[in-house]
Design an enzyme around this catalytic site. Sequence first.
Site, PDB file in Angstrom:
ATOM      1  N   GLU A  49       0.859  -1.180   0.000  1.00 59.37           N
ATOM      2  CA  GLU A  49       0.000   0.000   0.000  1.00 59.37           C
ATOM      3  C   GLU A  49       0.899   1.235   0.000  1.00 59.37           C
ATOM      4  OE1 GLU A  49      -2.764   1.333   3.395  1.00 59.37           O
ATOM      5  OE2 GLU A  49      -3.961  -0.107   2.270  1.00 59.37           O
ATOM      6  N   ASP A  60      -4.931  10.148   9.200  1.00 61.03           N
ATOM      7  CA  ASP A  60      -3.599   9.711   9.606  1.00 61.03           C
ATOM      8  C   ASP A  60      -3.156  10.388  10.890  1.00 61.03           C
ATOM      9  OD1 ASP A  60      -2.912   7.917   7.456  1.00 61.03           O
ATOM     10  OD2 ASP A  60      -2.872   9.685   6.163  1.00 61.03           O
ATOM     11  N   TYR A 176     -11.594  -2.725   3.619  1.00 63.56           N
ATOM     12  CA  TYR A 176     -10.686  -2.274   4.665  1.00 63.56           C
ATOM     13  C   TYR A 176     -11.528  -1.939   5.902  1.00 63.56           C
ATOM     14  CZ  TYR A 176      -6.665   0.325   6.647  1.00 63.56           C
ATOM     15  OH  TYR A 176      -5.634   0.778   7.428  1.00 63.56           O
TER      16      TYR A 176
END
Length: 285
Positions: A49, A60, A176
Amino acid sequence: MNRIDKRFAEMKKKKEKALIGFISAGDPDPSVSLEILEAMCRAGIDVLELGIPFSDPTADGPVIQRASARALSKGVNLSRVLEITGKIRNKMTDIPIILFSYYNPIFVYGPESFFRDAVAAGADGVLVVDLPPEESRELTDCWSGGSEFYLIHLVAPTTTGDRMKEIADRASGFIYLVSKTGVTGSSGLDVRDVRYHVARLRSLTDIPICVGFGISDPVDAGLLSPHVDGVVIGSAFERIIEGNLDNPDLAKRLGEEVRKYKAAMCSMQKNNEQNQLRKGKREKP
């Protein structure tokens, strides 16, 4: 067959779970980043990834934010990430490569141009953190019909059952599953909670389910691996980069870490299979 589908079929046949490794492309600089990525692939990463550096991330945590900042300071943008992708593909022909991005860089680049150049570089799909499924047609409608370039969707712990079904119906490659609320690299993984959300998803789809966010060490990865199809590790790898910026053996260090994660996952998977076998024998009349 898309390399993602092929890899998960191979993993299922071998009764193994996929280790998906995230790295911010170009961190700490493009040449060293390429060495790191090659070392990780050779060490056993099952799916790669590649993070596209972005100045204003929302999902993030601090570790990956700093990784993006280092890459951006070296002039790494979407075009440079595609160059890195092409170089990896020329050396690693079989490994699935997923681009990880926020929508802004893709929007500026142009969705149609992004699709064309990503496929040409050898990428197999893209995960766009801030592009919800109901708004994704702006991106996917310009993709060529019958394309095997996948848009990977996310499911969060807060996702409702109806919305989870909608996402599962649109999914390709794998889903995911975000392990917890919060940002990447945060602590406090709850394996039982993850198992609950995996079970919810399993009731809706046969597509592989991979879990990420908050998986900080090989022990965590091993505990999760019997319950999912893949485990995503990102911040843990980036911490090693950040702590070894001047280490000439940085790529080797990342390769060793990959092997630790793979060993932990395979060991736990094997133990789980043996326990299931013993349980089955005890339950026989």
